[in-house]
Each structure stands twice: as C-alpha cells, then as structure tokens.
Design a protein around this motif. Structure first.
Motif, PDB file in Angstrom:
ATOM      1  N   GLU A 123       0.825  -1.201   0.000  1.00 49.04           N
ATOM      2  CA  GLU A 123       0.000   0.000   0.000  1.00 49.04           C
ATOM      3  C   GLU A 123       0.864   1.257   0.000  1.00 49.04           C
ATOM      4  O   GLU A 123       0.577   2.231  -0.714  1.00 49.04           O
ATOM      5  CB  GLU A 123      -0.925  -0.007   1.212  1.00 49.04           C
ATOM      6  N   ARG A 127       0.960   3.972  -3.127  1.00 54.50           N
ATOM      7  CA  ARG A 127       0.666   5.401  -2.965  1.00 54.50           C
ATOM      8  C   ARG A 127       1.826   6.259  -3.464  1.00 54.50           C
ATOM      9  O   ARG A 127       1.620   7.292  -4.099  1.00 54.50           O
ATOM     10  CB  ARG A 127       0.342   5.707  -1.503  1.00 54.50           C
ATOM     11  N   GLN A 132       0.183   9.661  -4.531  1.00 56.02           N
ATOM     12  CA  GLN A 132      -0.902   9.951  -3.598  1.00 56.02           C
ATOM     13  C   GLN A 132      -0.302  10.357  -2.256  1.00 56.02           C
ATOM     14  O   GLN A 132       0.274   9.543  -1.549  1.00 56.02           O
ATOM     15  CB  GLN A 132      -1.799   8.722  -3.439  1.00 56.02           C
ATOM     16  N   ALA A 135      -4.607  10.477   2.407  1.00 51.89           N
ATOM     17  CA  ALA A 135      -5.570   9.378   2.431  1.00 51.89           C
ATOM     18  C   ALA A 135      -6.740   9.649   1.496  1.00 51.89           C
ATOM     19  O   ALA A 135      -7.250   8.734   0.842  1.00 51.89           O
ATOM     20  CB  ALA A 135      -6.077   9.165   3.859  1.00 51.89           C
ATOM     21  N   ALA A 138      -5.842   8.721  -1.930  1.00 50.86           N
ATOM     22  CA  ALA A 138      -5.879   7.263  -2.080  1.00 50.86           C
ATOM     23  C   ALA A 138      -7.312   6.780  -2.239  1.00 50.86           C
ATOM     24  O   ALA A 138      -7.590   5.895  -3.055  1.00 50.86           O
ATOM     25  CB  ALA A 138      -5.222   6.606  -0.874  1.00 50.86           C
ATOM     26  N   MET A 139      -8.239   7.348  -1.471  1.00 50.19           N
ATOM     27  CA  MET A 139      -9.655   6.984  -1.599  1.00 50.19           C
ATOM     28  C   MET A 139     -10.185   7.348  -2.983  1.00 50.19           C
ATOM     29  O   MET A 139     -10.921   6.584  -3.620  1.00 50.19           O
ATOM     30  CB  MET A 139     -10.488   7.711  -0.544  1.00 50.19           C
ATOM     31  N   LYS A 154     -13.206  -0.751   0.158  1.00 41.11           N
ATOM     32  CA  LYS A 154     -11.835  -0.298  -0.087  1.00 41.11           C
ATOM     33  C   LYS A 154     -11.631   1.129   0.419  1.00 41.11           C
ATOM     34  O   LYS A 154     -10.574   1.457   0.970  1.00 41.11           O
ATOM     35  CB  LYS A 154     -11.523  -0.381  -1.586  1.00 41.11           C
ATOM     36  N   ASP A 157     -11.335   0.942   4.119  1.00 44.59           N
ATOM     37  CA  ASP A 157     -10.045   0.369   4.499  1.00 44.59           C
ATOM     38  C   ASP A 157      -8.952   1.436   4.477  1.00 44.59           C
ATOM     39  O   ASP A 157      -8.096   1.476   5.371  1.00 44.59           O
ATOM     40  CB  ASP A 157      -9.689  -0.776   3.546  1.00 44.59           C
ATOM     41  N   LYS A 158      -8.984   2.310   3.500  1.00 44.83           N
ATOM     42  CA  LYS A 158      -7.985   3.376   3.412  1.00 44.83           C
ATOM     43  C   LYS A 158      -8.186   4.395   4.531  1.00 44.83           C
ATOM     44  O   LYS A 158      -7.214   4.937   5.075  1.00 44.83           O
ATOM     45  CB  LYS A 158      -8.040   4.033   2.033  1.00 44.83           C
ATOM     46  N   LYS A 161      -6.742   2.840   7.675  1.00 38.64           N
ATOM     47  CA  LYS A 161      -5.283   2.907   7.700  1.00 38.64           C
ATOM     48  C   LYS A 161      -4.797   4.292   8.126  1.00 38.64           C
ATOM     49  O   LYS A 161      -3.680   4.447   8.635  1.00 38.64           O
ATOM     50  CB  LYS A 161      -4.719   2.550   6.328  1.00 38.64           C
TER      51      LYS A 161
END
Length: 262
Positions: A123, A127, A132, A135, A138-139, A154, A157-158, A161
C-alpha cells in the motif's frame, strides 16, 4: 481468406497474431469496429464468468473463461498498438516492472515476513508510485467502476489505515442503527431517501469489515437464499392448486416463514 497456420497447439504469440489479423483490413467486420468502450461490458461479463467458475470449482470452465479474458486484454492492447500508442509488450514490461518495485522483500533487501507486512508495504509503495500524498487522494483513486459494496469497503479500508475507524464492531453497529433511523425519518418526510439508503449500505459495509465478511459475497448469498425461499412460496401455492396472485401477503409470509424454519 486469410491463411493462418493450423497447429496441434497454439501459444501466446498465436493469440496476439490472430487478434491482429481479425482487426486487419482483411479481417472480421465486427472486430474491426470495436473500441475500448464497446468492449467494456464484455470484459466485465467475462471477468464475472471467471469468478463464477472459481466459485463452482470448475477447472475446465476456469481455463476457458481465463482464455476469454486474456483474449479481450489482447484485443484492447491491439487497439492501442494500431493507434501507435503502446503494444502488449509494453503492457507486459510495465507490469513486470511494477511487480519488481512492489516486492522489495523478494527482489530487494526489505524484510516482510508475514502477509500482513507485505500488504502494508504494498500500500505504501502503491501510494508513492501514484503520487498519492494523502488518504483522501488514495480513496479517490479507488476505481468508480467497482461494484458499490466493494468500493465502499476499499474506501473504508484506506480511512482505517489513516486512523479514522472505530476500535471495535460496536461503534459500527451503533452507526448502522443511527442510519436506519435516519432512513425511516427520510421515508416519512419523502426527502433524502436515496442519500439515506446509501448511508445505510455504507454503514452495513463497515459492520461487515469488522466481522471479516466480504459484503459482495454476503449479498450474493442472500440473493440465493431469497430465491430458494421464494421458490418455497411458489411450491406451497402449487400444493394448494393455487397461483401466487391468488395468495394473500399473509399466506405468502406463512410459506416463507416455513421455508426459513426448515
């Protein structure tokens, strides 16, 4: 007629060549006019057929369906090759380089002794590779064409994190209760129903994450369960020599509850 060498067994190079020939001036009228957009649904359907073969444990079907997906991938690459933008070799080069980059614990000196550690490294590298820096970026990079429940999973989940998550499932269940109450209020007022339905589904996915349940697999199993129980309703009506439209809702519910208990 195009003269294509017949062999006892064909390989990857033959697949590349036959797609090129089908899309050539002397080739197939249908193949010649296809575009990325026109093939989009075909790729989705063939991918789901691969998953269906996996779910059924049917290796013969899996071999065939993987071939159909591979054919479409080569088809997409040939469209780009004809336009002079990239070739299938470029696709292969790119993915090999990506695998080398994202597996420093195999091809470098990074240590990752567990699958969980591998995913954390993956991950981070992904990124960095995609530039990226946050966050939310990333989303935003999660494909919008994914099935909605998987995309929600997903994105959540990001967020998790990044530390934006409840410590346990109770918080997710409380949120689900709250969203259901808001849906009831929206239904009574007749405004904002679609938004609240979305919130309920998103909250349900959050609860599924805590339970370790794949939300798409869960809804697929529920669909199958619904069909089985509805079939029991039809069979109950048939035993009485009646059709469904002759049953009251209470009678249908009675047959349904009987199927549920059994």
């Amino acid at each position: 007629m195009i003269d294509f060498e017949r062999k006892r067994r064909y390989g990857y190079g033959d697949l590349l060549e036959i797609i090129r020939l089908l899309r050539s001036e002397e080739g197939c009228p249908w193949d010649k006019v296809q575009t990325h957009a026109s093939l989009r649904r075909d790729l989705l359907e063939e991918t789901y057929e691969v998953l269906d073969a996996v779910d059924r444990g049917d290796t013969a079907a899996l071999q065939e369906e993987l071939g159909d997906v591979l054919m479409l991938l080569v088809f997409h690459a040939d469209i780009e090759a004809a336009a002079g933008r990239f070739t299938m070799d470029d696709v292969c080069d790119g993915v090999v380089r990506k695998m080398l980059y994202r597996h420093p614990h195999v091809f470098g000196n990074v240590h990752a002794d567990t699958p969980e550690a591998v995913l954390v490294n993956w991950e981070q590298l992904k990124r960095r590779e995609k530039g990226q820096r946050s966050a939310s970026q990333a989303m935003d990079g999660v494909a919008r064409s994914l099935p909605g429940l998987w995309r929600a999973e997903k994105i959540q989940d990001k967020a998790a994190k990044a530390g934006f998550d409840w410590p346990d499932m109770s918080g997710a269940l409380d949120k689900l209760d709250e969203e259901v109450r808001e849906l009831r209020q929206a239904a009574l007022s007749g405004t904002g129903v679609a938004e609240e339905v979305g919130d309920v589904l998103f909250a349900a996915v959050k609860a599924a994450r805590f339970a370790g349940v794949d939300p798409e697999e869960a809804i697929a199993a529920t669909c199958e369960k619904f069909i089985r129980r509805f079939r029991a309703v039809e069979e109950g009506a048939a035993r009485q020599g009646r059709s469904l439209d002759e049953l009251s809702l209470e009678e249908m519910t009675s047959f349904w509850d009987g199927a549920k208990r059994s």
